[in-house]
Motif scaffolding. Structure first.
Motif, PDB file in Angstrom:
ATOM      1  N   ALA A 272       0.982  -1.118  -0.063  1.00 37.60           N
ATOM      2  CA  ALA A 272       0.195  -0.019  -0.260  1.00 37.60           C
ATOM      3  C   ALA A 272       0.736   1.352   0.268  1.00 37.60           C
ATOM      4  O   ALA A 272       0.675   2.155  -0.993  1.00 37.60           O
ATOM      5  N   ASN A 273       1.982   0.612   1.101  1.00 32.92           N
ATOM      6  CA  ASN A 273       2.589   2.381   0.722  1.00 32.92           C
ATOM      7  C   ASN A 273       2.996   2.942  -0.793  1.00 32.92           C
ATOM      8  O   ASN A 273       3.589   4.025  -1.006  1.00 32.92           O
ATOM      9  N   ILE A 274       3.531   1.838  -1.520  1.00 30.91           N
ATOM     10  CA  ILE A 274       4.178   2.316  -2.591  1.00 30.91           C
ATOM     11  C   ILE A 274       2.741   2.618  -3.684  1.00 30.91           C
ATOM     12  O   ILE A 274       3.485   2.612  -4.422  1.00 30.91           O
ATOM     13  N   GLY A 275       2.070   1.201  -3.764  1.00 30.37           N
ATOM     14  CA  GLY A 275       0.772   1.323  -4.179  1.00 30.37           C
ATOM     15  C   GLY A 275      -0.090   2.608  -4.125  1.00 30.37           C
ATOM     16  O   GLY A 275      -0.105   3.787  -5.334  1.00 30.37           O
ATOM     17  N   LEU A 276      -0.808   2.354  -2.772  1.00 31.49           N
ATOM     18  CA  LEU A 276      -1.548   4.095  -2.507  1.00 31.49           C
ATOM     19  C   LEU A 276      -0.985   5.351  -2.436  1.00 31.49           C
ATOM     20  O   LEU A 276      -1.462   6.094  -2.744  1.00 31.49           O
ATOM     21  N   ILE A 277       0.256   4.382  -1.516  1.00 30.87           N
ATOM     22  CA  ILE A 277       1.044   6.358  -1.094  1.00 30.87           C
ATOM     23  C   ILE A 277       1.495   6.983  -2.417  1.00 30.87           C
ATOM     24  O   ILE A 277       1.843   8.193  -2.845  1.00 30.87           O
TER      25      ILE A 277
ATOM     26  N   GLU B  44       9.918  14.790  -1.972  1.00 30.07           N
ATOM     27  CA  GLU B  44      11.039  13.620  -1.735  1.00 30.07           C
ATOM     28  C   GLU B  44      11.122  13.395   0.063  1.00 30.07           C
ATOM     29  O   GLU B  44      11.380  12.402   0.092  1.00 30.07           O
ATOM     30  N   LEU B  45      10.157  14.257   0.785  1.00 27.12           N
ATOM     31  CA  LEU B  45      10.360  13.569   1.896  1.00 27.12           C
ATOM     32  C   LEU B  45       9.086  12.566   1.944  1.00 27.12           C
ATOM     33  O   LEU B  45       8.857  11.346   2.753  1.00 27.12           O
ATOM     34  N   VAL B  46       7.907  12.819   0.721  1.00 28.15           N
ATOM     35  CA  VAL B  46       7.149  11.450   0.727  1.00 28.15           C
ATOM     36  C   VAL B  46       7.756   9.958   0.175  1.00 28.15           C
ATOM     37  O   VAL B  46       7.817   9.619   1.138  1.00 28.15           O
ATOM     38  N   LEU B  47       9.070  10.346  -0.063  1.00 29.43           N
ATOM     39  CA  LEU B  47       9.583   9.088  -1.188  1.00 29.43           C
ATOM     40  C   LEU B  47      10.521   8.366   0.340  1.00 29.43           C
ATOM     41  O   LEU B  47      10.679   7.012   0.502  1.00 29.43           O
ATOM     42  N   GLY B  48      11.558   9.239   0.833  1.00 32.70           N
ATOM     43  CA  GLY B  48      12.302   8.600   1.790  1.00 32.70           C
ATOM     44  C   GLY B  48      10.891   8.369   2.937  1.00 32.70           C
ATOM     45  O   GLY B  48      11.855   7.183   3.682  1.00 32.70           O
ATOM     46  N   ASN B  49       9.951   8.771   3.344  1.00 32.48           N
ATOM     47  CA  ASN B  49       9.230   8.332   4.302  1.00 32.48           C
ATOM     48  C   ASN B  49       8.479   6.468   4.205  1.00 32.48           C
ATOM     49  O   ASN B  49       8.536   6.047   5.019  1.00 32.48           O
ATOM     50  N   VAL B  50       8.566   6.428   2.902  1.00 29.28           N
ATOM     51  CA  VAL B  50       8.435   5.207   2.782  1.00 29.28           C
ATOM     52  C   VAL B  50       9.207   4.187   2.102  1.00 29.28           C
ATOM     53  O   VAL B  50       8.954   3.160   2.554  1.00 29.28           O
ATOM     54  N   ILE B  51      10.589   4.499   1.941  1.00 30.80           N
ATOM     55  CA  ILE B  51      11.388   3.738   1.669  1.00 30.80           C
ATOM     56  C   ILE B  51      11.676   3.088   3.978  1.00 30.80           C
ATOM     57  O   ILE B  51      11.633   1.798   3.264  1.00 30.80           O
TER      58      ILE B  51
ATOM     59  N   HIS C 281      15.898  11.895  -5.070  1.00 28.15           N
ATOM     60  CA  HIS C 281      17.548  12.252  -5.284  1.00 28.15           C
ATOM     61  C   HIS C 281      18.293  10.552  -5.574  1.00 28.15           C
ATOM     62  O   HIS C 281      18.156  10.017  -5.578  1.00 28.15           O
ATOM     63  N   ARG C 282      19.451  11.328  -6.369  1.00 27.09           N
ATOM     64  CA  ARG C 282      20.133  10.197  -7.265  1.00 27.09           C
ATOM     65  C   ARG C 282      21.356   8.968  -6.058  1.00 27.09           C
ATOM     66  O   ARG C 282      21.145   8.192  -5.893  1.00 27.09           O
ATOM     67  N   GLY C 283      21.148  10.107  -4.300  1.00 27.56           N
ATOM     68  CA  GLY C 283      21.976   9.280  -3.254  1.00 27.56           C
ATOM     69  C   GLY C 283      20.315   8.464  -3.211  1.00 27.56           C
ATOM     70  O   GLY C 283      21.116   7.251  -2.470  1.00 27.56           O
ATOM     71  N   VAL C 284      19.114   8.782  -3.214  1.00 29.59           N
ATOM     72  CA  VAL C 284      18.082   7.533  -2.670  1.00 29.59           C
ATOM     73  C   VAL C 284      18.597   6.292  -3.818  1.00 29.59           C
ATOM     74  O   VAL C 284      18.111   5.238  -3.702  1.00 29.59           O
ATOM     75  N   LEU C 285      18.690   6.461  -4.858  1.00 27.23           N
ATOM     76  CA  LEU C 285      18.479   5.689  -6.392  1.00 27.23           C
ATOM     77  C   LEU C 285      19.597   4.919  -6.087  1.00 27.23           C
ATOM     78  O   LEU C 285      19.972   3.636  -5.988  1.00 27.23           O
ATOM     79  N   SER C 286      20.791   5.396  -5.067  1.00 29.58           N
ATOM     80  CA  SER C 286      22.113   4.340  -5.113  1.00 29.58           C
ATOM     81  C   SER C 286      22.076   3.561  -3.771  1.00 29.58           C
ATOM     82  O   SER C 286      23.110   3.188  -3.691  1.00 29.58           O
ATOM     83  N   ARG C 287      21.716   4.302  -2.921  1.00 30.02           N
ATOM     84  CA  ARG C 287      21.236   3.772  -1.447  1.00 30.02           C
ATOM     85  C   ARG C 287      20.460   3.140  -0.728  1.00 30.02           C
ATOM     86  O   ARG C 287      20.348   2.352  -1.055  1.00 30.02           O
ATOM     87  N   GLU C 288      19.303   4.207  -0.871  1.00 32.41           N
ATOM     88  CA  GLU C 288      17.895   3.509   0.322  1.00 32.41           C
ATOM     89  C   GLU C 288      17.070   2.482  -0.520  1.00 32.41           C
ATOM     90  O   GLU C 288      17.014   1.142  -0.550  1.00 32.41           O
ATOM     91  N   MET C 289      17.035   2.733  -1.807  1.00 33.33           N
ATOM     92  CA  MET C 289      15.988   2.193  -2.998  1.00 33.33           C
ATOM     93  C   MET C 289      16.388   0.780  -3.092  1.00 33.33           C
ATOM     94  O   MET C 289      16.390  -0.181  -2.775  1.00 33.33           O
ATOM     95  N   PRO C 290      18.086   0.402  -3.525  1.00 33.73           N
ATOM     96  CA  PRO C 290      18.137  -1.045  -3.511  1.00 33.73           C
ATOM     97  C   PRO C 290      18.095  -1.801  -2.239  1.00 33.73           C
ATOM     98  O   PRO C 290      19.040  -2.412  -2.414  1.00 33.73           O
ATOM     99  N   VAL C 291      19.070  -0.814  -1.008  1.00 36.15           N
ATOM    100  CA  VAL C 291      18.615  -1.319   0.492  1.00 36.15           C
ATOM    101  C   VAL C 291      17.186  -1.493   0.690  1.00 36.15           C
ATOM    102  O   VAL C 291      17.566  -3.078   0.969  1.00 36.15           O
ATOM    103  N   LEU C 292      16.399  -1.463   0.481  1.00 33.78           N
ATOM    104  CA  LEU C 292      14.914  -1.383   0.435  1.00 33.78           C
ATOM    105  C   LEU C 292      14.603  -3.026  -0.450  1.00 33.78           C
ATOM    106  O   LEU C 292      14.347  -3.928  -0.516  1.00 33.78           O
ATOM    107  N   LEU C 293      15.353  -2.672  -1.753  1.00 29.77           N
ATOM    108  CA  LEU C 293      14.975  -4.116  -2.671  1.00 29.77           C
ATOM    109  C   LEU C 293      15.980  -5.231  -1.425  1.00 29.77           C
ATOM    110  O   LEU C 293      15.477  -6.258  -1.691  1.00 29.77           O
TER     111      LEU C 293
END
Length: 325
Positions: free
Chosen positions: A79-84, A240-247, A97-109
């Motif tokens: 729901a966080n990804i699809g709905l929010i 960006e705050l929304v994306l950071g909060n969801v991740i 942000h590029r930092g989110v793409l290179s760090r937080e998103m791969p970590v989440l995956l």
């Protein structure tokens, strides 16, 4: 049945309100205690936004319904990804942000893949719980260390500064801060017990499994505060705050919520959770990374991509309800 529905609705409303009070109070307490804004943003807000999932899942596991805990964590992440993210991107494209793409998103995956590996044998036991909670500790330590070296424009710093500014404007006294923090925790516990009782009652009357009720009613309810915050942030163009909060919320849900619930009561994993829900979660997480990627520059999730995520979530939820009935 009527009592169960009323209890669920009242529990959802009380959960949303008490979670907001807890985050505001805890943020003010941390500020009064002299914690750095960075740590306030990462630890207090990061924990607070996932507090509903954590408390609901813990009580569900302690009450003998651990599948609600697993369904809550998995369903909330979807729901966080699809709905929010989907709703926010439709309102205004989300900057990535590029930092989110290179760090937080791969970590989440990677963390989502870790959950898949632990679920593969059809059970999440206490050893699996230890692995998840140890990964949470490592993730927090890594995040804090990385954030201390981040540039001032990093989304993590923006989140911290937003928290500090909000509490400065509110002018919350030390006594009020402690009162709302402790009161928020008490209300979270009461609301969570009411919600779990009502949700289990509905599931029994409709013949739904604990997993499905966790994936739908409970997951949507515990994600409601984050949806409200996301819409408000979108209006202020602070995507960006929304994306950071969801991740951050998804990482915490996977590691802390599932880990703590399994530590309280080891859970058998329904075959459908592995064959149906887990692939959806992995696909949505991977889609988030792919949509946000732009070579050699900052990325963004546009309105069309947001609509795709939202439609996928609606279709998934509708399929759950239809097949459950």
């Amino acid at each position: 049945m009527t009592a169960a529905i009323l209890a669920t609705l009242l529990g959802l409303a009380a959960l949303a309100w008490s979670a907001d009070r807890f985050v505001s109070g805890a943020s003010a307490v941390a500020t009064h205690l002299g914690m750095a804004p960075l740590l306030v943003g990462m630890l207090v807000v990061g924990f607070g936004t996932s507090a509903p999932e954590l408390v609901v899942s813990s009580f569900a596991a302690a009450g003998g319904d651990p599948e609600i805990a697993l369904g809550n964590a998995t369903g909330s992440n979807i729901a966080n990804i699809g709905l929010i993210i989907g709703t926010t991107a439709i309102l205004i494209p989300i900057a990535v942000h590029r930092g989110v793409l290179s760090r937080e998103m791969p970590v989440l995956l990677a963390i989502t893949l870790l959950l898949a590996v632990l679920m593969a044998d059809g059970r999440i036991g206490r050893l699996d719980a230890v692995i998840l909670l140890a990964a949470l500790g490592a993730q927090l330590a890594w995040s804090i260390t990385s954030a201390r070296r981040a540039r001032p424009t990093d989304p993590v710093d923006e989140l911290a500064l937003e928290v500090e500014e909000r509490e400065r404007r509110a002018g919350m006294s030390r006594r009020a801060a402690w009162g709302w923090t402790l009161g928020g925790i008490v209300l979270l516990v009461i609301a969570s017990r009411l919600l779990v009782w009502g949700a289990v009652g509905i599931a029994e009357r409709l013949g739904w499994s604990d997993l499905v009720i966790g994936l739908t009613v409970v997951a949507i309810g515990t994600s409601a505060p984050e949806l409200a915050a996301a819409v408000a942030a979108a209006r202020r163009r602070e995507t960006e705050l929304v994306l950071g909060n969801v991740i951050g919320s998804n990482i915490f849900n996977t590691l802390a919520v599932v880990g703590l619930a399994a530590m309280i009561a080891p859970m058998a994993v329904d075959a459908e959770a592995i064959s149906r829900d887990l692939p959806v979660l992995l696909a949505m997480t991977a889609a988030l990374l792919i949509m946000g990627f732009r070579p050699r520059t900052h990325g963004r999730i546009n309105r069309a991509e947001g609509a795709t995520l939202l439609v996928a979530w609606i279709a998934y939820t509708a399929a759950l309800v239809v097949t459950a009935g």
